[in-house]
Write an enzyme that holds these catalytic residues in place. Sequence first.
Site, short mmCIF file in Angstrom:
data_model
loop_
_atom_site.label_atom_id
_atom_site.label_comp_id
_atom_site.label_asym_id
_atom_site.label_seq_id
_atom_site.Cartn_x
_atom_site.Cartn_y
_atom_site.Cartn_z
N ASP A 178 -9.90 -5.88 -4.34
CA ASP A 178 -8.84 -4.68 -3.24
C ASP A 178 -9.67 -3.93 -3.97
O ASP A 178 -9.92 -3.25 -4.29
CB ASP A 178 -7.26 -4.30 -3.40
CG ASP A 178 -6.71 -3.89 -3.19
OD1 ASP A 178 -7.37 -2.60 -2.53
OD2 ASP A 178 -5.68 -3.30 -3.24
N SER B 135 0.78 -0.96 -0.24
CA SER B 135 0.23 0.06 0.30
C SER B 135 0.82 1.46 -0.12
O SER B 135 2.03 1.63 -1.14
CB SER B 135 -1.05 -0.16 0.85
OG SER B 135 -1.96 1.18 0.87
N HIS C 210 -7.47 -6.08 0.45
CA HIS C 210 -6.14 -4.70 -0.01
C HIS C 210 -5.82 -5.55 1.31
O HIS C 210 -3.96 -5.16 1.34
CB HIS C 210 -6.79 -3.13 0.75
CG HIS C 210 -5.42 -2.59 0.57
ND1 HIS C 210 -5.21 -2.46 -0.18
CD2 HIS C 210 -5.41 -1.58 1.43
CE1 HIS C 210 -4.36 -1.63 -0.15
NE2 HIS C 210 -4.46 -1.15 0.71
#
Length: 298
Positions: A238, A108, A266
């Site tokens: 995600d 991320s 995610h």
Amino acid sequence: MRRRLGLVIRYCTSGSYRFCYSSRGTPGGATPSLLLLHGFSASKDMWLPIVKHLPRGQHVVCVDMPGHEGTTRTGAQDYCIQGQVARIHQFVKSIGLDKRPFHLVGTSMGGNVAGVYAAHHPAHLSRVTLMCPAGLVFPTESEFIVRLREMEKTQQQGSIPLIPTTTQELESMLKLCCYTPISLPKQLLRGLLDNRVPNNDFYKEVFMEIVGEKSRHSLQERLHLITSPVQVIWGKEDQVVDVSGAAVLQAALPNCQVELIENCGHSVALERPRKSANLIMDFLSKKEVNGGNAKKLS
């Protein structure tokens, strides 16, 4: 869990700046060292489920990103992606990780940082793994980005979905981040929230930096500079950063190895830790990357 896995908490300083990290093993083994960069508002401990499935002899380092957990909290200059890259490079030199090429993994926000680091410091890396990284121009916008754009357009000061202030908002955040529903007792949710809320002003400051103009597309803008072998791991479901980013990376880095994980959101490290650990170790142990073996996206 940290103790059980043999991880030791350590600190290192560079001038007045202090980094907090956990590590296991020693560098110089049969495989390169692993440095793991966590995502927004998380900490080094988010990697515990993956470390559990890594070989015991693998040298692994999990660092708290700038301002997070035990690492010094300063200001905006360190929270934009370029600022975080500079601090991580400072950390790498402080613990001597730059003495031989290491394998960098980021997820991320940490994936954005890892990619930009790879663009600026190729000589330090053996290869890099990007797990659902931010910082790209996505062909398809995720539910999270759509909501952010709405907030931006209307200049709402509503709550940011990744910065919960109530247990209901925390439950919504968990739903946003995970494909498989996580059902936690109210007491545990309350405890998690109580740990996060005192940091919310800091999280907001970091968030505004990483979605700001300087950082929003920082990985996209530097893809042409990445020369290290790259692995991409992405949860197909995600909702925070859309999986269409994997095709963007494959187009820009033709020899990158892409792994899309079914029924996963995610939080890949939380939802599929064994799979992630195996993919990382398989890639880490390769002598060379053969573009013909890279998985093509449908």
